[in-house]
Design an enzyme around this catalytic site. Structure first.
Site, short mmCIF file in Angstrom:
data_model
loop_
_atom_site.label_atom_id
_atom_site.label_comp_id
_atom_site.label_asym_id
_atom_site.label_seq_id
_atom_site.Cartn_x
_atom_site.Cartn_y
_atom_site.Cartn_z
N ASP A 159 -5.18 2.25 -6.79
CA ASP A 159 -4.28 1.55 -7.70
C ASP A 159 -4.62 1.88 -9.14
OD1 ASP A 159 -2.86 0.31 -5.63
OD2 ASP A 159 -4.33 -1.31 -5.49
N HIS A 204 -1.87 7.34 -5.40
CA HIS A 204 -1.48 5.93 -5.47
C HIS A 204 -1.35 5.28 -4.09
CE1 HIS A 204 -0.59 2.47 -7.65
NE2 HIS A 204 0.49 2.83 -8.33
#
Length: 435
Positions: A411, A407
């Protein structure tokens, strides 16, 4: 007599150290040039280190299970005469010079001259082979193309000499500028106290070398990447039916078993081409966009450990080529025949947790990659089937895809879209396709 320092050679891309697993020679043994002296293990692959010279092994500087850096001296070999075969030009003894001074001169010359290093190649070559190649003006590409007769296809002295004989004479390359080497003493590892059984019945078993490495890298990955998971269920009924129909003919024609893995790998390679943002790696604060799609294929070994051989340029393979690559790497992994280069250069990894009956999982990213896909077990489940006449319940073959991604740089939109595209490719599989 002259002393030659046997150093740990470069073994492949990004390999910086190795663990000594076995000494094939003892102090006092006579060693021929290009003869294996010891066995070593990198993160995943075992290999041999041959001698560059002919002589007698006089000193062993590291013991079994010691970790050695590339370029460190691991043993001393005493050679006959005033020069070393793989070293620089021979040193001529002055008429009135004492023998001790001549030996000292040879040792200094040996210490400040580094053997030729074909660093542009990911393959392992012994120092003797590299020096012969350098003196004969053989390029890295030529050296890579020579078929080796040694262990795991390693190029031996005889291989390169035969190649030179058939190739014809070439002008020798200019000698490299001597570079002084700095001897770095090996750090003494901290001794960890052995745990004691409280009740006297528990057994204390030390992790083997590979399990220690796996433990280290898994913890480092969790501490490095912000792991996030996306899950999606896929209907693979058409794939199961197609494989059942063609697998016998495929094996008869190609001499290879057709498993589900190459079909899934083909879909992953296509999705990576559609979403190049998943085919990246992270180094510090920089994102590296990988040009090639090299799929890592996590495989369980008979001893319970894991290894991740890599299918290079997977997007360029058809299904037959993918099946051959999957079977070749899988078979050699189980037999312990992988080469160092077989586990290098991966840009994305796939792991099949369904092999053990797991429906889905949360796999840990293989650093410095940014994603890993777990393939769950294929199960017969009741499902709603939509038709022009209405919906009804039927039995379908389904599985879960579990996508772990970093992350920090990926995304949810990208991570979720990527695994959805893999699912779309699998569900749109053409049952009438040719293999």
């Amino acid at each position: 007599m002259a002393k030659f320092e046997l150093k740990l050679p470069k073994m492949g891309e990004s390999v910086a150290e190795a663990t000594i697993t076995n000494w094939l020679k003892n102090v006092g043994d006579t060693i021929n040039a290009d003869e294996p002296v010891l066995e070593i293990a990198t993160d995943k692959v075992d290999s041999e280190v041959p001698s560059e010279v002919t002589g007698v092994l006089t000193e062993i500087l590291f013991q079994v299970n010691d970790v050695v850096k590339v370029g460190q001296t691991i043993a001393i070999i005493e050679t006959e005469g005033g020069s070393v075969e793989a070293g620089p030009a021979s040193v001529t003894e002055p008429v009135a010079a004492p023998v001790a001074e001549v030996v000292k001169t040879v040792e200094v010359a040996q210490a400040v001259t580094a053997p030729a290093d074909f660093s542009d190649s990911d393959k392992f070559f012994s120092p003797l082979v590299k020096n012969i190649a350098k003196e004969e003006g053989i390029s890295v590409a030529e050296l890579n193309a020579i078929a080796g007769s040694g262990k795991d296809g390693r190029v031996t002295k005889d291989d390169i000499l035969n190649y030179i004989k058939n190739r014809g004479s070439q002008p020798a390359a200019a000698p490299a500028t001597p570079v002084a080497s700095v001897s770095v003493p090996a750090a003494t590892p901290a001794t960890q106290a052995v745990p004691v059984s409280v009740n006297g019945q528990d057994e204390m078993v030390e992790m083997d070398r590979m399990r220690k490495l796996i433990s280290k890298y898994m913890v480092e990955s969790v501490q490095t990447s912000a792991h996030v998971q996306s899950f999606i269920e896929v209907d693979v009924t058409n794939i199961v039916k197609w494989r059942d129909r063609v697998k016998n003919a495929f094996e008869k024609r190609e001499g290879e078993k057709l498993t589900f893995t190459p079909i899934f790998m083909e879909a992953v390679a296509k999705a990576l081409k559609d979403f190049p943002g998943m085919n990246i790696s992270v180094e510090g604060e920089y994102i590296i966009k990988r040009k090639n799609i090299n799929l890592g294929m996590a495989a369980a070994l008979p001893n319970g450990n894991l290894i991740v051989p890599v299918i290079k340029n997977a997007d360029q393979l058809n299904l037959v080529g993918m099946a051959k690559a999957v079977n070749d790497l899988g078979n050699r992994a189980k037999a312990g025949k992988l080469k160092p280069d077989d586990t290098q250069g991966g840009t994305y990894t796939v792991t099949n947790v369904g092999t053990f009956g797991s429906v889905f999982g949360t796999p840990i990213i293989n650093q410095p990659q940014v994603g890993i896909l777990a393939l769950g077990a294929i199960r017969k489940v009741p499902a709603v089937i939509e038709t022009p006449e209405g919906d009804f319940i039927g039995i379908r073959q389904k599985m879960f895809l579990s996508h772990s991604y970093d992350h920090r740089v990926v995304d949810g939109a990208l991570g979720g879209s990527f695994v959805k595209r893999v699912a779309d490719y699998l569900e749109a599989f053409d049952v009438n396709r040719e293999y």
